[in-house]
Motif scaffolding. Structure first.
Motif, PDB file in Angstrom:
ATOM      1  N   PRO A 439       0.858  -1.274  -0.092  1.00 10.44           N
ATOM      2  CA  PRO A 439       0.103   0.072  -0.103  1.00 10.44           C
ATOM      3  C   PRO A 439       0.933   1.318   0.033  1.00 10.44           C
ATOM      4  CG  PRO A 439      -0.069  -1.086   2.119  1.00 10.44           C
ATOM      5  CD  PRO A 439       0.453  -2.197   1.361  1.00 10.44           C
ATOM      6  N   GLY A 440       2.090   1.057   0.465  1.00 14.73           N
ATOM      7  CA  GLY A 440       3.001   2.450   0.401  1.00 14.73           C
ATOM      8  C   GLY A 440       3.812   2.290  -0.938  1.00 14.73           C
ATOM      9  N   ASN A 441       3.385   1.363  -1.866  1.00 11.58           N
ATOM     10  CA  ASN A 441       3.912   1.730  -3.132  1.00 11.58           C
ATOM     11  C   ASN A 441       5.544   1.489  -3.284  1.00 11.58           C
ATOM     12  OD1 ASN A 441       1.410   2.373  -4.706  1.00 11.58           O
ATOM     13  ND2 ASN A 441       1.186   3.892  -3.313  1.00 11.58           N
ATOM     14  N   VAL A 442       6.120   2.131  -4.214  1.00 10.36           N
ATOM     15  CA  VAL A 442       7.442   1.907  -4.581  1.00 10.36           C
ATOM     16  C   VAL A 442       8.401   2.106  -3.022  1.00 10.36           C
ATOM     17  CG1 VAL A 442       9.621   2.478  -5.972  1.00 10.36           C
ATOM     18  CG2 VAL A 442       7.307   2.426  -7.015  1.00 10.36           C
ATOM     19  N   ARG A 443       8.085   3.057  -2.330  1.00  4.00           N
ATOM     20  CA  ARG A 443       8.620   3.492  -1.161  1.00  4.00           C
ATOM     21  C   ARG A 443       8.613   2.269  -0.250  1.00  4.00           C
ATOM     22  NH1 ARG A 443       6.175   7.974   0.630  1.00  4.00           N
ATOM     23  NH2 ARG A 443       7.374   9.342  -0.573  1.00  4.00           N
ATOM     24  N   GLU A 444       7.416   1.678  -0.068  1.00  8.05           N
ATOM     25  CA  GLU A 444       7.255   0.498   0.750  1.00  8.05           C
ATOM     26  C   GLU A 444       8.350  -0.740   0.392  1.00  8.05           C
ATOM     27  OE1 GLU A 444       4.142  -2.258   3.046  1.00  8.05           O
ATOM     28  OE2 GLU A 444       3.385  -0.710   1.781  1.00  8.05           O
ATOM     29  N   LEU A 445       8.174  -0.966  -0.966  1.00 12.28           N
ATOM     30  CA  LEU A 445       8.937  -1.914  -1.531  1.00 12.28           C
ATOM     31  C   LEU A 445      10.470  -1.703  -1.300  1.00 12.28           C
ATOM     32  CD1 LEU A 445       9.401  -4.614  -3.387  1.00 12.28           C
ATOM     33  CD2 LEU A 445       9.453  -2.857  -5.569  1.00 12.28           C
ATOM     34  N   GLU A 446      10.922  -0.475  -1.345  1.00 11.27           N
ATOM     35  CA  GLU A 446      12.333  -0.348  -1.234  1.00 11.27           C
ATOM     36  C   GLU A 446      12.614  -0.590   0.378  1.00 11.27           C
ATOM     37  OE1 GLU A 446      15.778   3.494  -1.673  1.00 11.27           O
ATOM     38  OE2 GLU A 446      13.561   3.756  -1.684  1.00 11.27           O
ATOM     39  N   ASN A 447      11.591  -0.094   1.348  1.00 10.89           N
ATOM     40  CA  ASN A 447      11.857  -0.158   2.655  1.00 10.89           C
ATOM     41  C   ASN A 447      11.996  -1.733   2.944  1.00 10.89           C
ATOM     42  OD1 ASN A 447      12.003   2.548   3.076  1.00 10.89           O
ATOM     43  ND2 ASN A 447       9.894   2.461   3.951  1.00 10.89           N
ATOM     44  N   CYS A 448      11.160  -2.271   2.275  1.00  8.52           N
ATOM     45  CA  CYS A 448      10.794  -3.904   2.747  1.00  8.52           C
ATOM     46  C   CYS A 448      12.212  -4.585   2.072  1.00  8.52           C
ATOM     47  CB  CYS A 448       9.881  -4.434   1.904  1.00  8.52           C
ATOM     48  SG  CYS A 448       9.584  -6.191   1.875  1.00  8.52           S
ATOM     49  N   VAL A 449      12.683  -4.445   1.022  1.00  6.19           N
ATOM     50  CA  VAL A 449      14.094  -4.916   0.572  1.00  6.19           C
ATOM     51  C   VAL A 449      15.191  -4.563   1.520  1.00  6.19           C
ATOM     52  CG1 VAL A 449      15.869  -4.914  -1.309  1.00  6.19           C
ATOM     53  CG2 VAL A 449      13.238  -5.014  -1.918  1.00  6.19           C
ATOM     54  N   GLN A 450      15.368  -3.395   1.747  1.00  5.03           N
ATOM     55  CA  GLN A 450      16.458  -2.895   2.878  1.00  5.03           C
ATOM     56  C   GLN A 450      16.417  -3.495   4.088  1.00  5.03           C
ATOM     57  OE1 GLN A 450      16.982   1.345   3.022  1.00  5.03           O
ATOM     58  NE2 GLN A 450      17.560   1.476   0.960  1.00  5.03           N
ATOM     59  N   ARG A 451      15.028  -3.517   4.733  1.00  7.07           N
ATOM     60  CA  ARG A 451      14.919  -4.192   6.080  1.00  7.07           C
ATOM     61  C   ARG A 451      15.143  -5.794   6.046  1.00  7.07           C
ATOM     62  NH1 ARG A 451      10.087  -2.705   6.553  1.00  7.07           N
ATOM     63  NH2 ARG A 451       9.146  -4.584   5.799  1.00  7.07           N
ATOM     64  N   THR A 452      14.834  -6.448   5.024  1.00  8.09           N
ATOM     65  CA  THR A 452      14.948  -7.788   4.727  1.00  8.09           C
ATOM     66  C   THR A 452      16.395  -8.100   4.569  1.00  8.09           C
ATOM     67  OG1 THR A 452      12.720  -8.148   4.039  1.00  8.09           O
ATOM     68  CG2 THR A 452      14.332 -10.332   3.604  1.00  8.09           C
ATOM     69  N   ALA A 453      17.011  -7.311   3.814  1.00  6.69           N
ATOM     70  CA  ALA A 453      18.582  -7.570   3.475  1.00  6.69           C
ATOM     71  C   ALA A 453      19.324  -7.296   4.511  1.00  6.69           C
ATOM     72  CB  ALA A 453      18.980  -6.630   2.229  1.00  6.69           C
ATOM     73  N   THR A 454      18.778  -6.321   5.484  1.00  8.62           N
ATOM     74  CA  THR A 454      19.706  -5.925   6.658  1.00  8.62           C
ATOM     75  C   THR A 454      19.608  -7.124   7.643  1.00  8.62           C
ATOM     76  OG1 THR A 454      19.197  -3.800   6.485  1.00  8.62           O
ATOM     77  CG2 THR A 454      19.907  -4.525   8.562  1.00  8.62           C
ATOM     78  N   LEU A 455      18.372  -7.902   7.657  1.00 10.73           N
ATOM     79  CA  LEU A 455      18.441  -9.089   8.731  1.00 10.73           C
ATOM     80  C   LEU A 455      18.762 -10.475   8.084  1.00 10.73           C
ATOM     81  CD1 LEU A 455      14.910  -7.928  10.441  1.00 10.73           C
ATOM     82  CD2 LEU A 455      17.422  -7.652  11.293  1.00 10.73           C
TER      83      LEU A 455
END
Length: 581
Positions: A439-455
């Motif tokens: 629902p947060g569109n491209v910005r949320e996708l970017e956050n999801c990728v960065q958060r998942t990659a970090t962990l």
């Protein structure tokens, strides 16, 4: 004790009455009240009728009429107390043509103590209500724009024996009111001409967009920083390449996180202003007092803490592009200040009196329904027209899901470069991303990728690395509540009286399999239905004339060589809804 009581009673009986309020003070109060009405963002006819309503409480008068002339000196707008659509003829009947002609020709007020005996009212005295027992007086003053008379303000009253001095006082008062009306009419006409020019420019750009080659013949458009190849994105990029060539103001509309700032920068970099500065500001992030200083700059000592003069964003963006994000959040008071700068490309710094001229292309963005805000009088209609010359709708990520793999890959590449990692996506991991709502569109996708990659623990991101696989993703719950209503977010609450012939560029992004019909009018809100192609051509001719005349029936009638009564009948016959601009 009795004497004391008597003294008190005597004082109350002999206490002098308060003096009458001076006429000068009454006039000053009247001017103040009328100036407030003239500054309100209403339709011109409504504003003038409200002026007459207030005027009647300050002057002894039976009727009041304001008549404005077109360029050929023919009455264009005629309003009275209680004006509403279709009542112009009733008020025109109260205008003594000979007397009005003299006021316009001489630019001098006219006073008639008794219209029944005045030579200029030979054929009009009865229309003003004069008969054997009723003596009617008349006052008319010219309304000017500069030296040119553009209309008249007239009142009539039953003569009650007032002295000529009182008539002279009323003439002076009405002349001051007429001067204020003239300034307001001038502003409305400037805005109207500006709007007509903007609509013509928007129509030209829309025509260019409608003449794009069929999809199979188009050359793929690549813009630095914009990732994806979905039909929705390709359509947007093709429009950008056309819109960027002009200096027209662009309104980027869409949900949060769809990349409006990135698109604004792309418009700048593809434009002739590419070598100039690209300056951005978020209008919702600053209070009004700070926003004014940020945009217009300030002089030294303008306020506490202004130890030096400072340039504002408009000056910094000279010869370039200024991006105003969240334009829908600014206050009504600040909207008026911004409108002047956008129209005139000039302003004064806070605390200064030197006018600064700039050459700035403005791109704005919002996720609000501005049409609904205009209907609620939360957003100025004239500012809406100014910023919405070329409206473009940013497609949400759910409408370009085929771009998710490319976007996710680009975000992971950036993460690896910033963190000296070599992570990749497992094949099943991409299935998780393709199944998310975002629902947060491209910005949320970017956050999801960065958060998942970090962990992530291993060399690849796998399915179980995502928070949604462990029921820890709060966005999943947000998407569940919004997925059904999100496509309606920008749908207007009312039919929009905005742009002609599909002028609202990019206002509604159709599915890839649904071609845009070139001749169908498009409204500025998403989801507005196109006009029915089966209707007779005459209907389109009436609509075009009404749009060119600003939805003033008298003007449209003259353009078509008809009477106002005939055009009123035609509008009803064709079911054309009158738009109130």
């Amino acid at each position: 004790m009795a004497h004391a009581d008597a003294a008190v009673v005597g004082n109350s009986e002999t206490r002098p009455k308060p003096p009458p309020i001076p006429l000068s003070e009454i006039a000053l109060t009247g001017i103040y009240e009328i100036s407030k009405i003239l500054n309100a963002p209403n339709r011109l006819e409504t504003t003038l009728s409200n002026v007459l309503n207030v005027l009647s409480s300050f002057l002894q008068m039976r009727h009041g009429v304001i008549s404005l002339l077109a360029d050929d000196d023919v009455p264009d707008i005629t309003v009275g107390i209680g004006w509403n659509e279709g009542t112009d003829e009733r008020y025109k009947a109260r205008l003594p043509e000979t007397a009005i002609g003299q006021i316009v020709a001489t630019a001098v007020p006219l006073v008639a103590e008794d219209v029944a005996t005045h030579p200029l009212f030979t054929t009009d005295a009865t229309a003003l209500g004069a008969d054997g027992d009723v003596r009617v007086s008349f006052i008319g003053v010219p309304i000017r724009i500069g030296a040119k008379v553009v209309g008249t303000l007239t009142i009539d009253r039953v003569w009650d024996g007032h002295s000529v001095f009182r008539l002279d006082t009323d003439v002076r008062f009405l002349t001051m009111i007429a001067n204020l009306i003239g300034q307001t009419v001038q502003l409305h006409r400037v805005v109207s001409r500006d709007r007509d020019r903007l609509m013509a420019e928007s129509y030209r750009l829309q025509k260019e967009l409608s003449e794009l080659k069929p999809a199979r013949e188009r050359k793929k458009v690549l813009i630095k920083g914009i990732v994806g190849d979905s039909p929705a994105l390709r359509s947007l990029l093709e429009k950008i390449t056309i819109v960027a060539k002009s200096n027209s103001t662009v309104l980027l509309r869409g949900e949060s996180g769809t990349g409006k700032e990135l698109i604004a920068k792309a418009i700048h970099e593809l434009s002739p202003r590419a070598k100039g500065p690209f300056v951005k500001i978020n209008c919702a992030a600053l209070p009004e007092s700070v926003l004014e200083s940020e945009l217009f700059g300030h002089e030294k000592g303008a306020f506490t803490g202004a130890i030096n003069a400072r340039k504002g964003r408009f000056e910094l963006a000279d010869k370039g592009t200024l991006f105003l994000d969240e334009i829908g959040e600014i206050s009504p008071a600040f909207q008026a200040k911004l409108l002047r700068v956008l129209q005139e490309q000039e302003f004064e710094r806070v605390g200064g009196n030197h006018t600064i001229k700039v050459d700035v292309r403005v791109v704005t963005a919002t996720n609000r329904n501005l049409e609904e805000a205009v209907s609620r009088k939360e957003f100025r209609a004239d500012l809406y027209y100014r910023i919405s010359v070329v409206p473009m709708l940013m497609p949400p990520l759910r409408d370009r899901r085929s771009d998710i793999p490319q976007l996710a890959g680009e975000f992971l590449r950036r993460f690896n470069g910033e963190n000296d990692r070599t992570l990749t996506f497992d094949a099943r991991a991409m299935e998780v991303l393709m199944g998310c709502g975002f629902p947060g569109n491209v910005r949320e996708l970017e956050n999801c990728v960065q958060r998942t990659a970090t962990l992530a623990h291993g060399p690849s991101i796998v399915m179980d690395d995502f928070a949604c696989r462990r029921n820890e993703c709060l966005s999943a719950m947000l998407w569940k509540g919004q997925s059904e209503i999100a496509p309606q977010r920008l749908r207007p609450a009312i039919p929009l009286p905005v742009l002609p012939a599909a002028a609202a560029i990019g206002a509604s992004a159709p599915p890839a399999h649904q071609p845009v019909e070139d001749s169908a009018p498009v409204y500025a809100g998403a989801g507005a239905a196109p006009a029915n192609r089966g209707e007779i051509p005459d209907r389109e001719r009436f609509i075009e004339a009404m749009e060119k005349s600003g939805w003033v029936q008298a003007k449209a009638a003259r353009m078509l060589g008809l009477t106002p009564r005939q055009i009123g009948y035609a509008l009803k016959k064709h079911g054309i809804e009158i738009k109130h601009l």
